[in-house]
Each structure stands twice: as C-alpha cells, then as structure tokens.
Design a protein around this motif. Structure first.
Motif, PDB file in Angstrom:
ATOM      1  N   GLU A   1       2.615  23.924   8.568  1.00  0.00           N
ATOM      2  CA  GLU A   1       2.257  25.552   9.248  1.00  0.00           C
ATOM      3  C   GLU A   1       3.018  26.339   8.059  1.00  0.00           C
ATOM      4  N   GLY A   2       2.264  27.194   7.324  1.00  0.00           N
ATOM      5  CA  GLY A   2       3.638  28.082   6.801  1.00  0.00           C
ATOM      6  C   GLY A   2       3.374  28.095   4.941  1.00  0.00           C
ATOM      7  N   THR A   3       1.963  27.097   5.184  1.00  0.00           N
ATOM      8  CA  THR A   3       2.582  26.486   3.626  1.00  0.00           C
ATOM      9  C   THR A   3       1.111  26.816   3.265  1.00  0.00           C
ATOM     10  N   GLN A   4       0.700  27.008   1.854  1.00  0.00           N
ATOM     11  CA  GLN A   4      -0.182  27.915   1.093  1.00  0.00           C
ATOM     12  C   GLN A   4      -0.577  27.310   0.248  1.00  0.00           C
ATOM     13  N   THR A   5      -2.396  27.174   0.299  1.00  0.00           N
ATOM     14  CA  THR A   5      -2.931  26.886  -1.357  1.00  0.00           C
ATOM     15  C   THR A   5      -2.368  27.083  -2.702  1.00  0.00           C
ATOM     16  N   PRO A   6      -1.743  25.797  -3.046  1.00  0.00           N
ATOM     17  CA  PRO A   6      -1.499  26.897  -4.609  1.00  0.00           C
ATOM     18  C   PRO A   6      -2.777  26.824  -5.724  1.00  0.00           C
ATOM     19  N   GLU A   7      -2.137  27.353  -6.541  1.00  0.00           N
ATOM     20  CA  GLU A   7      -3.404  26.871  -7.799  1.00  0.00           C
ATOM     21  C   GLU A   7      -2.171  26.372  -8.836  1.00  0.00           C
ATOM     22  N   LEU A   8      -3.080  25.845  -9.312  1.00  0.00           N
ATOM     23  CA  LEU A   8      -2.040  24.706 -10.651  1.00  0.00           C
ATOM     24  C   LEU A   8      -1.788  25.461 -11.519  1.00  0.00           C
ATOM     25  N   PRO A   9      -0.907  25.521 -11.660  1.00  0.00           N
ATOM     26  CA  PRO A   9      -0.026  26.400 -12.756  1.00  0.00           C
ATOM     27  C   PRO A   9      -0.190  26.328 -13.997  1.00  0.00           C
ATOM     28  N   GLU A  10      -0.257  26.863 -15.038  1.00  0.00           N
ATOM     29  CA  GLU A  10      -0.290  26.550 -16.064  1.00  0.00           C
ATOM     30  C   GLU A  10       0.852  26.321 -17.100  1.00  0.00           C
ATOM     31  N   PRO A  11       0.031  24.787 -17.476  1.00  0.00           N
ATOM     32  CA  PRO A  11       1.906  24.462 -18.194  1.00  0.00           C
ATOM     33  C   PRO A  11       2.472  24.796 -19.379  1.00  0.00           C
ATOM     34  N   ALA A  12       3.397  23.990 -18.730  1.00  0.00           N
ATOM     35  CA  ALA A  12       4.791  24.443 -19.590  1.00  0.00           C
ATOM     36  C   ALA A  12       4.469  24.400 -21.295  1.00  0.00           C
ATOM     37  N   GLU A  13       5.002  24.212 -22.739  1.00  0.00           N
ATOM     38  CA  GLU A  13       4.960  23.151 -23.664  1.00  0.00           C
ATOM     39  C   GLU A  13       5.781  21.702 -23.760  1.00  0.00           C
ATOM     40  N   CYS A  14       4.745  20.921 -23.970  1.00  0.00           N
ATOM     41  CA  CYS A  14       5.357  20.010 -24.125  1.00  0.00           C
ATOM     42  C   CYS A  14       6.762  19.580 -25.438  1.00  0.00           C
ATOM     43  N   VAL A  15       8.037  19.463 -24.606  1.00  0.00           N
ATOM     44  CA  VAL A  15       8.949  18.857 -25.334  1.00  0.00           C
ATOM     45  C   VAL A  15       9.765  17.578 -25.275  1.00  0.00           C
TER      46      VAL A  15
ATOM     47  N   PRO B   1      10.503  25.061 -10.104  1.00  0.00           N
ATOM     48  CA  PRO B   1       8.615  24.678 -10.731  1.00  0.00           C
ATOM     49  C   PRO B   1       9.058  23.528 -11.092  1.00  0.00           C
ATOM     50  N   TYR B   2       8.093  22.520 -10.566  1.00  0.00           N
ATOM     51  CA  TYR B   2       8.282  21.151 -10.295  1.00  0.00           C
ATOM     52  C   TYR B   2       7.220  20.174 -10.946  1.00  0.00           C
ATOM     53  N   GLY B   3       7.993  19.627 -11.566  1.00  0.00           N
ATOM     54  CA  GLY B   3       7.535  18.467 -13.122  1.00  0.00           C
ATOM     55  C   GLY B   3       7.824  17.419 -12.535  1.00  0.00           C
ATOM     56  N   ILE B   4       6.665  16.792 -13.908  1.00  0.00           N
ATOM     57  CA  ILE B   4       7.026  15.634 -13.815  1.00  0.00           C
ATOM     58  C   ILE B   4       7.679  14.676 -14.778  1.00  0.00           C
ATOM     59  N   GLY B   5       8.498  14.300 -14.168  1.00  0.00           N
ATOM     60  CA  GLY B   5       9.714  13.418 -15.496  1.00  0.00           C
ATOM     61  C   GLY B   5       9.155  12.282 -16.244  1.00  0.00           C
ATOM     62  N   ILE B   6       8.655  12.368 -17.638  1.00  0.00           N
ATOM     63  CA  ILE B   6       9.230  10.836 -17.845  1.00  0.00           C
ATOM     64  C   ILE B   6       9.901  10.336 -19.521  1.00  0.00           C
ATOM     65  N   GLU B   7       9.981   9.851 -19.838  1.00  0.00           N
ATOM     66  CA  GLU B   7      11.079   9.197 -21.166  1.00  0.00           C
ATOM     67  C   GLU B   7      11.121  10.849 -21.895  1.00  0.00           C
TER      68      GLU B   7
END
Ligand code: GLU
Length: 296
Positions: A282-296, A243-249
């Motif tokens: 080729e071979g990729t599928q449009t994703p739906e935005l997943p539910e976010p995880a809790e911010c910790v 699962p890809y996340g956005i890394g912050i401080e």
C-alpha cells in the motif's frame, strides 16, 4: 513484533496462495521473460563468459519486503530479485541457475571488487563515492529517504525533529546513504544515531521502543509499515533522491550497456515485476523505467 519472523510468515501465506493459483508451480517468476536460447555475445565480454558458464552470482537483500526477502522455504522474492532474473534470462540463465548472495548495505562495493558476485541488485543508490569503486547500470528506480515511526507518535514530523529534540534516537544501516544523510539533522550524532547491519533489526528496535524512528528509502519503509499491522507509519516528505543502480565491476562498460538495453527492451516485464512485488504494498506507485545514465 519480530519483523524477520512476521515477514516470513506473511510470505509463507503468499507462497501458499500462489502455489494454489498456479496448480502447485511456485517456481513461476512474476516477470515471465523467456530464457534466451544460446544467446551469442562478443568473445571476451562478461556476457559471453556468463552465458557460457550458464550461471551467475547475484548479490541482493534478504530482509526487505517488496525488494529482496527470503521466504521460509529459502526462495527469494521482491522487485530487485525480479530485475535480476530479467537480466539473467537475457544471458540465457534460468532462475534455478542463479546463485544468490546476501549483501547487506555495507559490503556491496567490496563483494563486487572481490569478484564474489557478478552483480548487485539491492536497493543500491547510485552516487559518486560508490562509482569510484564500481560501475552502475541503471537507474531502474527512483526512491527517496523518509522516516518511519510508531503509529501513535505525533512528536516526529520530519528530519528536523531530531535537531529540535536531542533525546530522540533514529536507526539506520551501516554503509547506507540514509545513515550518512541523516547526520546533518542530528543535534548529537553519538547518542542519536543507532546503526545495524540490516533494516529488519531497526524495525525490531522501533517495535521494542529502543529507538524512536527508522530512516531509509521510502519504499523500504513502506514494506515494513505494511508488515506491521498498523504499528508503524511514515512521516514527513522524502528529503533525498535515491536512484537505484545495478552494481558491477568497475569499468565494465559493455556489461553495463547490456543491462541498460535489456531493461529498456523488457519494459512490460519491468512493470509486471513491480506489480507482483513492491506494487503489492500500500502506498507504492508503478514506476516508469527511468532513462539510463551513461555507463562509466
Ligand atoms: N538506497 C540506500 C543505499 O543504497 C539505502 C538502502 C540500502 O541501504 O540498501 O544506501
């Protein structure tokens, strides 16, 4: 084939086409999110600081077709790049005010901890070990690890092939989750695992016959397959979840929640971003935005 160069040449023709289609405006973003006009944020928050500065520093990859790729004219393109632009736009920061920083897999936690970047959007799997050092917003995409080989290779069918054939070499990237996860399948790690800093170096090694396979996330590999002109293929099923996340401080919960809310509020732009970038492969599928995880 040199995958750095071929990626750049392919990109150049796309840029030329885009420029023609847009009447010469190659600056246009895929997502078209309007840049917020003087947005207001609670004082002391990262959002307020960035909005006031009017600029943001963002780490991404420069060699991954579909996600983060540097074009010949020094522009960046890809799904991660577009996701980052959506977030910047909601902070009132236009794309010309984004400072990009190349962040290979192994340095991502470090550049966040050192404050060299404000966030990292770089095919960055959320996991517990990394979450001890940084905070992840998202996930915004779910990838999975797979294996890429030469198109005429019928010997390798999945990760178990490395257990059964100790002479086979597999390439991955230092500091990545796939490099760790493939180890359990290797009969002889020291001889079988070849590590570089970037996946384009693995693709070049596969092309040269120095290694027998490359392993990382399926969507990254599909980008190299599509650039390879029939030279490479994927084999077997995905065997991990990435699962890809956005890394912050670490601990910046308010910024993390802002990023999650921004993505949820811009689902149309999210889909447009995908379709203009990784969705072209080729071979990729449009994703739906997943539910976010809790911010910790
Ligand atoms: N998603 C995996 C990771 O974060 C592999 C891709 C990469 O190295 O960027 O390690």
């Amino acid at each position: 084939m040199n995958f750095r160069r071929s990626a750049l040449v392919a990109t150049l023709s796309v840029v030329a086409l885009t420029a023609a289609a847009c009447g010469g405006d190659s600056e246009e973003t895929a997502t078209d999110v309007p840049v917020a006009d003087a947005p207001e944020f609670e004082e002391g928050t990262t959002m307020a600081e960035l909005a006031e500065a009017g600029s943001i520093t963002i780490g991404t990859k420069y060699d991954q077709p579909g996600f983060g790729l540097e074009t010949l004219d020094g522009e960046l393109e890809g799904f991660d790049v577009e996701i980052a632009k959506i977030i910047a736009a909601e902070l009132g920061i236009a794309e010309e005010d984004i400072q990009w920083e190349q962040t290979p897999s192994a340095v991502r936690e470090e550049v966040i901890e050192d404050g060299e970047v404000d966030m990292v959007v770089a095919t960055y799997t959320i996991n517990d070990e990394r979450a001890e050092r940084i905070t992840f917003a998202g996930p915004y995409y779910e990838a999975g690890q797979q294996i890429m080989v030469a198109a005429d290779n019928d010997e390798i069918t999945g990760p178990e092939s490395f257990t059964e054939n100790p002479e086979l070499k597999v390439c991955s990237v230092t500091g990545s989750t796939p490099a760790e996860q493939i180890k359990q399948y290797l009969a002889n790690e020291a001889d079988q695992l070849v590590l570089f800093d970037e996946y384009s170096q693995c693709a070049d090694s596969l092309s040269n016959g120095q290694v027998d396979a490359v392993t990382t996330d399926n969507v990254i590999l599909l980008g190299f397959v599509s650039e390879s002109d029939g030279e490479f293929k994927l084999v077997g099923e995905q065997f991990t979840e990435e699962p890809y996340g956005i890394g912050i401080e670490k601990g910046d919960v308010a910024f993390c929640e802002f990023i999650n809310e921004t993505l949820a509020a811009n689902e149309e732009a999210y889909v447009a971003a995908w379709e203009a970038t990784a969705g072209q492969i080729e071979g990729t599928q449009t994703p739906e935005l997943p539910e976010p995880a809790e911010c910790v």
